[in-house]
Design a protein around this motif. Structure first.
Motif, mmCIF file in Angstrom:
data_model
loop_
_atom_site.group_PDB
_atom_site.id
_atom_site.type_symbol
_atom_site.label_atom_id
_atom_site.label_comp_id
_atom_site.label_asym_id
_atom_site.label_seq_id
_atom_site.Cartn_x
_atom_site.Cartn_y
_atom_site.Cartn_z
ATOM 1 N N ARG A 155 4.473 -1.040 -11.014
ATOM 2 C CA ARG A 155 3.085 -1.136 -11.458
ATOM 3 C C ARG A 155 2.174 -0.541 -10.395
ATOM 4 O O ARG A 155 2.410 -0.737 -9.200
ATOM 5 N N LEU A 156 1.149 0.145 -10.834
ATOM 6 C CA LEU A 156 0.181 0.758 -9.936
ATOM 7 C C LEU A 156 -1.184 0.140 -10.191
ATOM 8 O O LEU A 156 -1.648 0.115 -11.331
ATOM 9 N N ASN A 157 -1.803 -0.385 -9.154
ATOM 10 C CA ASN A 157 -3.078 -1.068 -9.291
ATOM 11 C C ASN A 157 -4.236 -0.191 -8.829
ATOM 12 O O ASN A 157 -4.227 0.317 -7.713
ATOM 13 N N MET A 158 -5.230 -0.046 -9.693
ATOM 14 C CA MET A 158 -6.469 0.658 -9.357
ATOM 15 C C MET A 158 -7.627 -0.322 -9.497
ATOM 16 O O MET A 158 -7.956 -0.753 -10.604
ATOM 17 N N VAL A 159 -8.230 -0.704 -8.374
ATOM 18 C CA VAL A 159 -9.443 -1.512 -8.407
ATOM 19 C C VAL A 159 -10.607 -0.569 -8.686
ATOM 20 O O VAL A 159 -10.837 0.381 -7.937
ATOM 21 N N ASN A 177 0.826 -1.213 0.000
ATOM 22 C CA ASN A 177 0.000 0.000 0.000
ATOM 23 C C ASN A 177 0.859 1.261 0.000
ATOM 24 O O ASN A 177 0.338 2.370 -0.040
ATOM 25 N N GLY A 178 2.177 1.091 0.038
ATOM 26 C CA GLY A 178 3.095 2.215 -0.087
ATOM 27 C C GLY A 178 3.255 3.059 1.153
ATOM 28 O O GLY A 178 3.896 4.118 1.107
ATOM 29 N N SER A 179 2.739 2.609 2.289
ATOM 30 C CA SER A 179 2.742 3.443 3.492
ATOM 31 C C SER A 179 4.142 3.810 3.968
ATOM 32 O O SER A 179 4.355 4.899 4.488
ATOM 33 N N ALA A 180 5.105 2.911 3.803
ATOM 34 C CA ALA A 180 6.467 3.186 4.264
ATOM 35 C C ALA A 180 7.489 3.084 3.138
ATOM 36 O O ALA A 180 8.680 3.002 3.387
ATOM 37 N N THR A 217 4.761 8.776 -17.418
ATOM 38 C CA THR A 217 5.651 8.507 -16.283
ATOM 39 C C THR A 217 6.291 7.137 -16.476
ATOM 40 O O THR A 217 5.907 6.377 -17.377
ATOM 41 N N PRO A 218 7.246 6.777 -15.635
ATOM 42 C CA PRO A 218 7.862 5.449 -15.766
ATOM 43 C C PRO A 218 6.972 4.318 -15.237
ATOM 44 O O PRO A 218 7.392 3.153 -15.249
ATOM 45 N N TYR A 219 5.764 4.638 -14.795
ATOM 46 C CA TYR A 219 4.922 3.668 -14.102
ATOM 47 C C TYR A 219 3.791 3.162 -14.995
ATOM 48 O O TYR A 219 3.252 3.911 -15.812
ATOM 49 N N THR A 220 3.446 1.892 -14.825
ATOM 50 C CA THR A 220 2.351 1.293 -15.575
ATOM 51 C C THR A 220 1.125 1.185 -14.683
ATOM 52 O O THR A 220 1.137 0.483 -13.665
ATOM 53 N N LEU A 221 0.070 1.893 -15.064
ATOM 54 C CA LEU A 221 -1.180 1.864 -14.314
ATOM 55 C C LEU A 221 -2.018 0.688 -14.809
ATOM 56 O O LEU A 221 -2.213 0.512 -16.012
ATOM 57 N N ARG A 222 -2.524 -0.108 -13.859
ATOM 58 C CA ARG A 222 -3.345 -1.260 -14.215
ATOM 59 C C ARG A 222 -4.729 -1.120 -13.574
ATOM 60 O O ARG A 222 -4.844 -0.863 -12.375
ATOM 61 N N PHE A 223 -5.746 -1.297 -14.394
ATOM 62 C CA PHE A 223 -7.122 -1.200 -13.926
ATOM 63 C C PHE A 223 -7.644 -2.611 -13.675
ATOM 64 O O PHE A 223 -7.607 -3.459 -14.576
ATOM 65 N N ILE A 224 -8.131 -2.857 -12.476
ATOM 66 C CA ILE A 224 -8.567 -4.193 -12.073
ATOM 67 C C ILE A 224 -10.073 -4.203 -11.846
ATOM 68 O O ILE A 224 -10.607 -3.358 -11.117
ATOM 69 N N GLU A 225 -10.750 -5.142 -12.476
ATOM 70 C CA GLU A 225 -12.184 -5.273 -12.239
ATOM 71 C C GLU A 225 -12.441 -5.658 -10.786
ATOM 72 O O GLU A 225 -11.738 -6.501 -10.216
ATOM 73 N N THR A 246 13.315 -6.753 -6.463
ATOM 74 C CA THR A 246 13.419 -6.377 -7.868
ATOM 75 C C THR A 246 12.482 -5.239 -8.228
ATOM 76 O O THR A 246 12.880 -4.259 -8.862
ATOM 77 N N ARG A 247 11.216 -5.366 -7.822
ATOM 78 C CA ARG A 247 10.208 -4.404 -8.254
ATOM 79 C C ARG A 247 9.069 -4.342 -7.247
ATOM 80 O O ARG A 247 8.980 -5.176 -6.353
ATOM 81 N N VAL A 248 8.199 -3.354 -7.423
ATOM 82 C CA VAL A 248 7.051 -3.195 -6.530
ATOM 83 C C VAL A 248 5.780 -2.951 -7.333
ATOM 84 O O VAL A 248 5.815 -2.416 -8.444
ATOM 85 N N THR A 249 4.669 -3.361 -6.743
ATOM 86 C CA THR A 249 3.346 -3.020 -7.239
ATOM 87 C C THR A 249 2.630 -2.302 -6.104
ATOM 88 O O THR A 249 2.599 -2.792 -4.973
ATOM 89 N N VAL A 250 2.079 -1.142 -6.406
ATOM 90 C CA VAL A 250 1.502 -0.287 -5.364
ATOM 91 C C VAL A 250 0.016 -0.068 -5.628
ATOM 92 O O VAL A 250 -0.391 0.196 -6.758
ATOM 93 N N SER A 251 -0.796 -0.168 -4.579
ATOM 94 C CA SER A 251 -2.232 0.069 -4.697
ATOM 95 C C SER A 251 -2.523 1.569 -4.666
ATOM 96 O O SER A 251 -2.185 2.245 -3.702
ATOM 97 N N VAL A 252 -3.130 2.069 -5.733
ATOM 98 C CA VAL A 252 -3.538 3.476 -5.807
ATOM 99 C C VAL A 252 -4.948 3.503 -6.410
ATOM 100 O O VAL A 252 -5.106 3.612 -7.619
#
Length: 293
Positions: A122-126, A62-65, A146-154, A79-85
């Motif tokens: 990667r940034l996840n948007m539910v 969730n990117g809190s820290a 931006t360098p980030y890939t936004l992903r839309f999740i059903e 290696t990498r992160v996926t963050v909920s936004v």
């Protein structure tokens, strides 16, 4: 921990082929300030695939820290992160994620992760109809270029915990249509076989988005994900209510090859099981879930 599974060299015909974990993701570490996360990442980083390659280690958070942890996590071997936004609006972001910190804190953490060399990010948007679907285009605009890939999740049915309703699902096709009206999109081929997201690029070359259609276009047939719980149980599906006990094998002294063979014997039936009766929202994953009950 999530693993992306791959087949090793073929065994005798008719026998399960041993399996290996080539990617490791830690979704349970969403609050990445949890004590010991760097030590866990460092231990995973010491592992190698049967071919001798390091694992691709990812953290879903969730990117809190993340702003204060990114450099240390990278040094440990992440290696990498996926963050909920899920929203750019503070009140809505906090309500959807059940947190008490502003979204700017997450955005700062994302930039820190990029500066630390973690990536791709990667940034996840539910997307939930009537709640945050009005931000689809705004989110695309914010992260386009931006360098980030936004992903839309059903919006998914995850059992009885989220009061799921099909009426609240915004199909991925609708998400693409809304964005395409403002920012023309072009479809892309999958980068890795079995990846969960369908990729689309902006026609002007300023990045791409991903669509995870877990409700309207399930990907169970090509899924290569498995989950290992903190109790050492292997789950073959997000919707599975029970897993398979690997801890007993480990404590019983099973070798790596024995563990691999045991996992393959679980995975093969899970891929080929006949779906049982299930709610409409879960039919797509019933075949994998039924093998874990």
């Amino acid at each position: 921990m999530n693993c992306s599974l791959s087949r090793r060299s073929p065994a005798s015909q008719g026998s399960p082929r041993p399996m290996a974990c080539t990617r490791s993701a830690s979704p349970g570490a969403s609050r990445c300030c949890a004590g010991g996360i760097e030590e866990l990442i460092a231990q995973l980083a010491e592992l190698r695939t049967p071919e001798g390659d390091p694992l691709d280690i990812a953290l879903t958070t969730n990117g809190s820290a993340l702003a204060v942890k990114a450099a240390a996590l990278k040094a440990a071997g992440l290696t990498r992160v996926t963050v909920s936004v899920d929203s750019l609006d503070d009140e809505l972001f906090q309500r959807m994620n059940d947190v008490r910190f502003p979204v700017d804190r997450v955005l700062t953490g994302i930039d820190a992760a990029h500066e630390a060399g973690l990536g791709p990010i990667r940034l996840n948007m539910v997307v939930k109809r009537g709640l945050n679907d009005g931000e689809i285009v705004d989110m695309a605009r914010r992260f386009k270029g931006t360098p980030y890939t936004l992903r839309f999740i059903e919006y998914m049915d995850v059992g009885n915990t989220n009061g799921w309703s099909l009426d609240e699902v915004v199909p991925s096709s609708e998400v693409v249509a809304r964005i395409n009206e403002v920012f023309p999109l072009e479809p892309l081929d999958e980068a890795v076989h079995g990846e969960t997201a369908k990729r689309w690029r902006y026609a002007d070359g300023t990045g791409e988005i991903g669509l995870i259609s877990s409700v309207t276009n399930a990907f169970c047939g090509t899924c290569n994900r498995a989950r290992i719980s903190t109790e050492g149980r292997l789950f073959t599906c997000l919707f599975a209510s029970e897993g398979h006990d690997l801890r007993a094998l480990l404590r019983g002294g099973a070798s790596d090859d024995e563990l691999s063979t045991a996992m393959a014997s679980i995975w093969v039936p899970a891929r080929t099981a006949t779906p049982r009766s299930a709610p409409a929202s879960r039919q797509n994953c019933a075949s994998t879930a039924s093998a874990s009950r």
